[in-house]
Write a protein that holds these residues in place. Structure first.
Motif, mmCIF file in Angstrom:
data_model
loop_
_atom_site.group_PDB
_atom_site.id
_atom_site.type_symbol
_atom_site.label_atom_id
_atom_site.label_comp_id
_atom_site.label_asym_id
_atom_site.label_seq_id
_atom_site.Cartn_x
_atom_site.Cartn_y
_atom_site.Cartn_z
ATOM 1 N N PHE A 170 0.813 -1.218 0.000
ATOM 2 C CA PHE A 170 0.000 0.000 0.000
ATOM 3 C C PHE A 170 0.851 1.275 0.000
ATOM 4 C CE2 PHE A 170 -2.872 -3.144 2.008
ATOM 5 C CZ PHE A 170 -3.918 -3.064 1.113
ATOM 6 N N ARG A 192 -1.641 2.830 -3.060
ATOM 7 C CA ARG A 192 -2.723 3.787 -2.814
ATOM 8 C C ARG A 192 -2.578 4.536 -1.493
ATOM 9 N NH1 ARG A 192 -5.882 5.330 -7.178
ATOM 10 N NH2 ARG A 192 -6.086 3.554 -8.583
ATOM 11 N N GLU A 196 -4.416 6.152 3.244
ATOM 12 C CA GLU A 196 -5.841 6.489 3.166
ATOM 13 C C GLU A 196 -6.656 5.303 2.678
ATOM 14 O OE1 GLU A 196 -5.807 9.785 0.551
ATOM 15 O OE2 GLU A 196 -5.136 11.239 2.057
ATOM 16 N N PHE A 197 -6.128 4.582 1.697
ATOM 17 C CA PHE A 197 -6.834 3.422 1.153
ATOM 18 C C PHE A 197 -6.926 2.307 2.192
ATOM 19 C CE2 PHE A 197 -7.378 -0.542 -1.074
ATOM 20 C CZ PHE A 197 -8.200 -0.234 -2.158
ATOM 21 N N TYR A 200 -12.237 7.825 1.772
ATOM 22 C CA TYR A 200 -11.206 7.685 0.730
ATOM 23 C C TYR A 200 -11.653 8.345 -0.564
ATOM 24 C CZ TYR A 200 -8.098 5.620 -2.718
ATOM 25 O OH TYR A 200 -7.216 5.457 -3.749
ATOM 26 N N TRP A 221 -4.987 -4.418 -6.782
ATOM 27 C CA TRP A 221 -5.982 -3.771 -5.916
ATOM 28 C C TRP A 221 -5.277 -3.070 -4.744
ATOM 29 C CZ3 TRP A 221 -11.366 -3.440 -6.110
ATOM 30 C CH2 TRP A 221 -11.993 -2.970 -4.946
ATOM 31 N N GLY A 222 -5.418 -1.761 -4.663
ATOM 32 C CA GLY A 222 -4.857 -0.999 -3.554
ATOM 33 C C GLY A 222 -3.377 -0.719 -3.646
ATOM 34 N N ARG A 274 -9.816 11.530 -2.331
ATOM 35 C CA ARG A 274 -9.279 11.416 -3.681
ATOM 36 C C ARG A 274 -9.938 12.432 -4.615
ATOM 37 N NH1 ARG A 274 -4.603 9.340 -4.533
ATOM 38 N NH2 ARG A 274 -5.229 8.736 -6.655
ATOM 39 N N CYS A 302 -14.424 3.634 2.871
ATOM 40 C CA CYS A 302 -14.537 3.869 1.429
ATOM 41 C C CYS A 302 -15.047 5.279 1.162
ATOM 42 C CB CYS A 302 -15.478 2.839 0.800
ATOM 43 S SG CYS A 302 -14.840 1.153 0.792
#
Length: 349
Positions: free
Chosen positions: A256, A330, A333-334, A342, A326-327, A346, A339
């Motif tokens: 991440f 990121r 924050e991710f 985030y 996935w992720g 973003r 969700c």
């Protein structure tokens, strides 16, 4: 350390329900390929002798004697010892060790020849399936380092055809991970790289603490962390459970790109199939193999491999970890925010 040797044994009773094509696919393609993938992935410490499994005790009544390597049945041994629904052949079993009220030991039944393997996989087929198509779990652990040495894999008969090989292989690979170590019931037995238990043990039984008849992992393995969680009507304090063993922490921080991430978040929804605490959180890890809900392209990433590495039972070939997008990169924050928050952050950025 040597590549893990896995012995497969098929349940004759349920195998008889398959037609020829199903039987050939299961026994000559699916299970051999599954075993080959793990033999390339894992190395284990040789047990020194042929693998023999403990006999089950009547009413599960057994006693441990400090300094002794055996568990003794206090009401005798069961006539049949099972792993899941599969009866374990007598040649796979140890003698029956019994203990009376005066601590007199009786050894009955001759030991079997044993298996030239490090793990025994007992495979059965289920005709009627409800919520899940495949399941697997361990059924015995070796006495010295607690490594699982036997497991049961059950596959839904209807799933053997018409669902695509890649999807089916991913599902049995996922379940095999549970049997080998990635399971809430096995996390309390994890050890560090020197072989010392992460979770403190009872002085006599040498077992982890038990709460409501369930072994519980210490906070060196699983830790609860509070998150400030933004929702539609404000924010709440949300408690999450994280895997915090060293290699797992290193891999999730790298994935991440978040140097303050405390560990890998575990699934918190049970969904009626025991998925909580034995899987990675779906929201955070998306299509990683060890999330609880399957999608078309499941990825066996370095994060799951790190879990097995941190068990203390295996040397894992980390280079076999697949790229999880996935992720990836990121940020914190991710991995840490809801969700909703985030998306807001973003969008503002």
């Amino acid at each position: 350390m040597q590549p893990i040797r896995i012995h497969q044994h098929y349940d004759n009773e349920t195998m008889a329900t398959l037609n020829v094509l199903e039987l050939v696919f299961l026994q000559r393609i699916l299970i051999p390929n599954l075993i080959a993938s793990f033999e390339k992935l894992l190395k284990v410490r040789a047990i020194g002798t042929r693998l023999r499994l403990r006999r089950s005790c009547v009413n599960n009544k057994a006693r441990y004697i400090k300094g002794d390597k055996h568990y003794y049945c206090t009401e005798g041994c069961e006539t049949v010892t099972k792993c899941g629904v599969v009866s374990i052949p007598a040649e796979h079993l140890l003698s029956c060790y019994e203990l009376d009220r005066d601590n007199n030991v009786t050894i009955t039944e001759s030991p079997g020849a044993g298996i030239d393997a490090d793990f025994a996989l007992y495979v059965s087929v289920k005709k009627d399936c409800q919520k899940v198509f495949t399941t697997a779990f361990h059924c015995q652990q070796e006495i010295n380092l607690d490594r699982p040495v036997a497991g049961h894999l059950s596959i839904c008969k209807s799933f053997l055809t018409g669902h695509g090989y890649n999807n089916l292989f991913a599902m049995v690979q996922h379940d095999m991970m549970h049997a080998l170590g990635f399971a809430e019931s096995l996390l309390p037995f994890f050890r560090d790289h020197k072989g010392n238990p992460y979770t403190p043990r009872h002085a006599v039984t040498k077992l982890p603490p038990i709460v409501k008849n369930v072994f519980v992992a210490g906070d060196c393995v699983i830790r609860k962390v509070k998150r400030d969680w933004k929702i539609r009507n404000g924010s709440i304090s949300r408690s999450v459970r994280l895997l915090v063993t060293p290699t797992v922490v290193r891999e999730v921080r790298r994935h991440f790109n978040c140097t303050t991430l405390e560990g890998a978040e575990l699934e918190d929804q049970d969904q009626g199939i025991g998925s909580a605490n034995s899987h990675l959180e779906k929201r955070v890890f998306g299509n990683e193999l060890m999330t609880a809900m399957a999608v078309n392209k499941m990825v066996l990433s370095r994060i799951t491999l790190a879990v097995l590495e941190d068990s203390g039972w295996y040397s894992v070939n980390m280079s076999r970890g697949e790229k999880l997008t996935w992720g990836a990169d990121r940020g914190c924050e991710f991995a840490k925010k809801s969700c909703m928050e985030y998306i807001e952050l973003r969008t503002a950025a």
